[in-house]
Motif scaffolding. Structure first.
Motif, PDB file in Angstrom:
ATOM      1  N   GLN A   1      77.935  16.161  55.488  1.00  0.00           N
ATOM      2  CA  GLN A   1      77.942  17.007  54.312  1.00  0.00           C
ATOM      3  C   GLN A   1      79.370  17.295  53.903  1.00  0.00           C
ATOM      4  OE1 GLN A   1      75.723  20.582  54.870  1.00  0.00           O
ATOM      5  NE2 GLN A   1      73.802  19.593  54.386  1.00  0.00           N
ATOM      6  N   GLY A   2      79.623  17.176  52.609  1.00  0.00           N
ATOM      7  CA  GLY A   2      80.928  17.518  52.089  1.00  0.00           C
ATOM      8  C   GLY A   2      81.058  19.022  51.993  1.00  0.00           C
ATOM      9  N   PRO A   3      82.191  19.472  51.554  1.00  0.00           N
ATOM     10  CA  PRO A   3      82.370  20.920  51.426  1.00  0.00           C
ATOM     11  C   PRO A   3      81.393  21.484  50.406  1.00  0.00           C
ATOM     12  CG  PRO A   3      84.202  19.734  50.433  1.00  0.00           C
ATOM     13  CD  PRO A   3      83.336  18.723  51.116  1.00  0.00           C
ATOM     14  N   GLN A   4      80.789  22.610  50.752  1.00  0.00           N
ATOM     15  CA  GLN A   4      79.827  23.254  49.867  1.00  0.00           C
ATOM     16  C   GLN A   4      80.575  24.129  48.862  1.00  0.00           C
ATOM     17  OE1 GLN A   4      76.485  22.751  49.879  1.00  0.00           O
ATOM     18  NE2 GLN A   4      76.813  21.229  51.453  1.00  0.00           N
ATOM     19  N   ILE A   5      80.257  23.956  47.594  1.00  0.00           N
ATOM     20  CA  ILE A   5      80.897  24.768  46.569  1.00  0.00           C
ATOM     21  C   ILE A   5      80.128  26.082  46.440  1.00  0.00           C
ATOM     22  CG2 ILE A   5      79.602  23.717  44.669  1.00  0.00           C
ATOM     23  CD1 ILE A   5      82.358  23.962  43.106  1.00  0.00           C
ATOM     24  N   GLN A   6      80.848  27.139  46.268  1.00  0.00           N
ATOM     25  CA  GLN A   6      80.273  28.471  46.196  1.00  0.00           C
ATOM     26  C   GLN A   6      79.907  28.821  44.753  1.00  0.00           C
ATOM     27  OE1 GLN A   6      79.853  30.394  49.073  1.00  0.00           O
ATOM     28  NE2 GLN A   6      80.512  28.513  50.078  1.00  0.00           N
ATOM     29  N   ALA A   7      78.949  29.729  44.609  1.00  0.00           N
ATOM     30  CA  ALA A   7      78.515  30.182  43.282  1.00  0.00           C
ATOM     31  C   ALA A   7      79.692  30.742  42.492  1.00  0.00           C
ATOM     32  CB  ALA A   7      77.406  31.228  43.409  1.00  0.00           C
ATOM     33  N   ARG A   8      80.560  31.476  43.163  1.00  0.00           N
ATOM     34  CA  ARG A   8      81.734  32.072  42.502  1.00  0.00           C
ATOM     35  C   ARG A   8      82.611  30.980  41.882  1.00  0.00           C
ATOM     36  NH1 ARG A   8      84.646  37.084  43.295  1.00  0.00           N
ATOM     37  NH2 ARG A   8      82.881  37.644  44.605  1.00  0.00           N
ATOM     38  N   ASP A   9      82.801  29.887  42.612  1.00  0.00           N
ATOM     39  CA  ASP A   9      83.618  28.781  42.115  1.00  0.00           C
ATOM     40  C   ASP A   9      82.960  28.100  40.922  1.00  0.00           C
ATOM     41  OD1 ASP A   9      85.459  29.255  44.203  1.00  0.00           O
ATOM     42  OD2 ASP A   9      84.311  27.949  45.551  1.00  0.00           O
ATOM     43  N   ILE A  10      81.644  27.908  41.009  1.00  0.00           N
ATOM     44  CA  ILE A  10      80.911  27.291  39.906  1.00  0.00           C
ATOM     45  C   ILE A  10      81.029  28.151  38.658  1.00  0.00           C
ATOM     46  CG2 ILE A  10      78.594  26.737  39.057  1.00  0.00           C
ATOM     47  CD1 ILE A  10      77.966  25.708  41.872  1.00  0.00           C
ATOM     48  N   LEU A  11      80.833  29.440  38.798  1.00  0.00           N
ATOM     49  CA  LEU A  11      80.921  30.338  37.647  1.00  0.00           C
ATOM     50  C   LEU A  11      82.310  30.288  37.011  1.00  0.00           C
ATOM     51  CD1 LEU A  11      78.904  33.353  39.049  1.00  0.00           C
ATOM     52  CD2 LEU A  11      78.227  31.866  37.147  1.00  0.00           C
TER      53      LEU A  11
END
Length: 87
Positions: A14-24
C-alpha cells in the motif's frame, strides 16, 4: 529456466494513504485556481454525490472521489470545532 508448475505470488504494497484534510486542501485550491467558489462547489458535491461539482484541474475530482463524503464532512466538522475552541 523457471519452474512453471508453481504459482507465483505477487503482492502490492500500500502506498501512503492521503488524509481527508489533504484532499480538502487540494480540492479547495484547485477550485479557487479555476475561479469557482470552493464552498458552494464542495457543498454541492457533498449533498448530491455528483463529482461534476469538483473541477478535474490538478486531479481534484478523482482525488475527492477516493474518500467517502461522510469522511470529508467529518473532517470539516472536526476542523470547525477545533477552530472555535469547543474542545
Amino acid at each position: 529456466m523457471k519452474d512453471l508448475s508453481n504459482t507465483q505470488f505477487f503482492q502490492v504494497g500500500q502506498g501512503p494513504q492521503i488524509q481527508a484534510r489533504d484532499i480538502l486542501e487540494i480540492v479547495y485550491k484547485a477550485l479557487r485556481e479555476k475561479g469557482y467558489n470552493p464552498v458552494n462547489q464542495m457543498v454541492g458535491y457533498i449533498m448530491s454525490g455528483d463529482p461534476t461539482y469538483i473541477t478535474s484541474h490538478n486531479g481534484a475530482r478523482s482525488l475527492v472521489m477516493k474518500m467517502e463524503r461522510d469522511e470529508l464532512v467529518e473532517e470539516m466538522l472536526k476542523a470547525y470545532i477545533e477552530h472555535n475552541g469547543w474542545e
